[in-house]
Design an enzyme around this catalytic site. Sequence first.
Site, PDB file in Angstrom:
ATOM      1  N   TYR A  23       0.931   3.968   8.479  1.00  0.00           N
ATOM      2  CA  TYR A  23       1.115   4.681   7.139  1.00  0.00           C
ATOM      3  C   TYR A  23       2.392   4.919   6.634  1.00  0.00           C
ATOM      4  O   TYR A  23       2.699   4.665   5.468  1.00  0.00           O
ATOM      5  CB  TYR A  23       0.011   5.712   7.245  1.00  0.00           C
ATOM      6  CG  TYR A  23       0.094   6.636   5.880  1.00  0.00           C
ATOM      7  CD1 TYR A  23      -0.494   6.276   4.701  1.00  0.00           C
ATOM      8  CD2 TYR A  23       0.794   7.820   5.943  1.00  0.00           C
ATOM      9  CE1 TYR A  23      -0.649   7.092   3.604  1.00  0.00           C
ATOM     10  CE2 TYR A  23       0.904   8.558   4.867  1.00  0.00           C
ATOM     11  CZ  TYR A  23       0.414   8.260   3.519  1.00  0.00           C
ATOM     12  OH  TYR A  23       0.473   9.018   2.590  1.00  0.00           O
TER      13      TYR A  23
ATOM     14  N   LYS B 139      -0.863   2.675  -0.853  1.00  0.00           N
ATOM     15  CA  LYS B 139      -2.598   3.148  -0.770  1.00  0.00           C
ATOM     16  C   LYS B 139      -3.293   1.921  -1.380  1.00  0.00           C
ATOM     17  O   LYS B 139      -4.243   1.689  -0.799  1.00  0.00           O
ATOM     18  CB  LYS B 139      -3.003   4.456  -1.264  1.00  0.00           C
ATOM     19  CG  LYS B 139      -2.233   5.299   0.000  1.00  0.00           C
ATOM     20  CD  LYS B 139      -2.454   6.915  -0.747  1.00  0.00           C
ATOM     21  CE  LYS B 139      -2.066   7.971   0.135  1.00  0.00           C
ATOM     22  NZ  LYS B 139      -1.491   9.086  -0.413  1.00  0.00           N
TER      23      LYS B 139
ATOM     24  N   VAL C 224       5.133   9.364  -4.687  1.00  0.00           N
ATOM     25  CA  VAL C 224       6.180  10.661  -4.797  1.00  0.00           C
ATOM     26  C   VAL C 224       7.694  10.025  -4.736  1.00  0.00           C
ATOM     27  O   VAL C 224       8.563  11.145  -5.225  1.00  0.00           O
ATOM     28  CB  VAL C 224       6.254  11.707  -3.628  1.00  0.00           C
ATOM     29  CG1 VAL C 224       5.063  12.704  -3.679  1.00  0.00           C
ATOM     30  CG2 VAL C 224       6.207  10.722  -2.315  1.00  0.00           C
TER      31      VAL C 224
ATOM     32  N   SER D 191       2.982   6.540  -2.297  1.00  0.00           N
ATOM     33  CA  SER D 191       1.493   6.472  -2.228  1.00  0.00           C
ATOM     34  C   SER D 191       0.687   5.335  -2.955  1.00  0.00           C
ATOM     35  O   SER D 191      -0.485   4.994  -2.743  1.00  0.00           O
ATOM     36  CB  SER D 191       0.900   7.656  -2.755  1.00  0.00           C
ATOM     37  OG  SER D 191       1.000   8.719  -1.830  1.00  0.00           O
TER      38      SER D 191
HETATM   39  O1  DON Z   1       2.094  10.748   2.850  1.00  0.00           O
HETATM   40  C1  DON Z   1       3.031  11.327   2.463  1.00  0.00           C
HETATM   41  O2  DON Z   1       3.582  12.234   2.367  1.00  0.00           O
HETATM   42  C2  DON Z   1       3.989  10.338   1.503  1.00  0.00           C
HETATM   43  N1  DON Z   1       4.658   9.517   2.285  1.00  0.00           N
HETATM   44  C3  DON Z   1       3.130   9.585   0.144  1.00  0.00           C
HETATM   45  C4  DON Z   1       2.625  10.454  -0.393  1.00  0.00           C
HETATM   46  C5  DON Z   1       2.812  10.134  -2.159  1.00  0.00           C
HETATM   47  O3  DON Z   1       3.473   9.200  -2.484  1.00  0.00           O
HETATM   48  C6  DON Z   1       1.957  11.079  -2.644  1.00  0.00           C
HETATM   49  N2  DON Z   1       2.145  10.872  -4.340  1.00  0.00           N
HETATM   50  N3  DON Z   1       2.112  11.276  -5.026  1.00  0.00           N
END
Ligand code: DON
Length: 303
Positions: free
Chosen positions: A188, A64, A257, A61
């Site tokens: 994405y 983003k 994440v 994330s």
């Molecule tokens: O969209 C998702 O599920 C992941 N690839 C990225 C999400 C993410 O890093 C959320 N973080 N805390």
Amino acid sequence: MQKLLERLIEKHLPTTRYGKCAEYIPVLAEQDPSQLGITVVTKDQKVYQAGRFPKRFTLQSISKVIALMLAVMDNGDRKVFSKVGMEPTGDPFNSIYNMEMMKWKKPLNPMINAGALVVTSLIKGRTAREKAGRIIRLIEEMTGSKEIEVDEEVFRSEYETAHRNRALAHLLKELNLIDRVEETLEAYLLQCSIQVTCEDLAKIGLCLARYGQTFDNRMVIPVYVSRMAKTFMVTCGMYNESGEFAIKVGIPAKSGVSGGILASVPMEMGIGVFGPALNEKGNSIGGVALLEDLSRELDLSIF
Ligand code: DON
């Protein structure tokens, strides 16, 4: 600084036991949860590093923030914010609830998945790979690195398990906020799978801290765009833990994440943190504790 970082890593290593690696992406679930590391790059170009972490990890994330800056540079802020809002949310990052309620007609902000999908769809490029390639080039400009690339294994693993993100993309298509569902989803997930080092993160943080100017004095992002990025990091960067993080740490930051955190102390330093054990909000548990202490010891809060 070096001694301080080593002391804080030592202190917070045990904290990692209380967190868990992200489980919904198989490759991330296999990471060693006991790792914790930090890199600081200061305004006078000094690099300090402490702790244990893999050479490279995926942005997840954190991407983003980069994607938002590129979309705004490509389209101007007016167009981008006609399709995505600027308000924080108390819901988890991948929540469908707000989209379903249809009260706002657009995702609340660019740091939740729904908003990030819209933002990525706005990045110029004929294919998903081209959009991701442009994000990679912006990261290379900010960091001076020539080794930024997609971790294809993480990308495949994400793509195969992206049921919720695909559902969000279909809802966005229904609302006329994106055009091509699969291409947007692919772009994405490619951006989430871009690999960086902790030093890259710190250099991105420093570039934002210097209002778009890199550690080696190249101007690569307009001032208003870097200011906007840091503001979103404060209000939405740590998901639904952003309020508590602002109180306890007070530094613009964005988590992912995989366990990475990008942090930016205006005019002072950029910070990259890695610790894959996450708390229940999805933020690195050791990383947050580490930043809290660092901020207190060096008086880094912007408030
Ligand atoms: O969209 C998702 O599920 C992941 N690839 C990225 C999400 C993410 O890093 C959320 N973080 N805390």
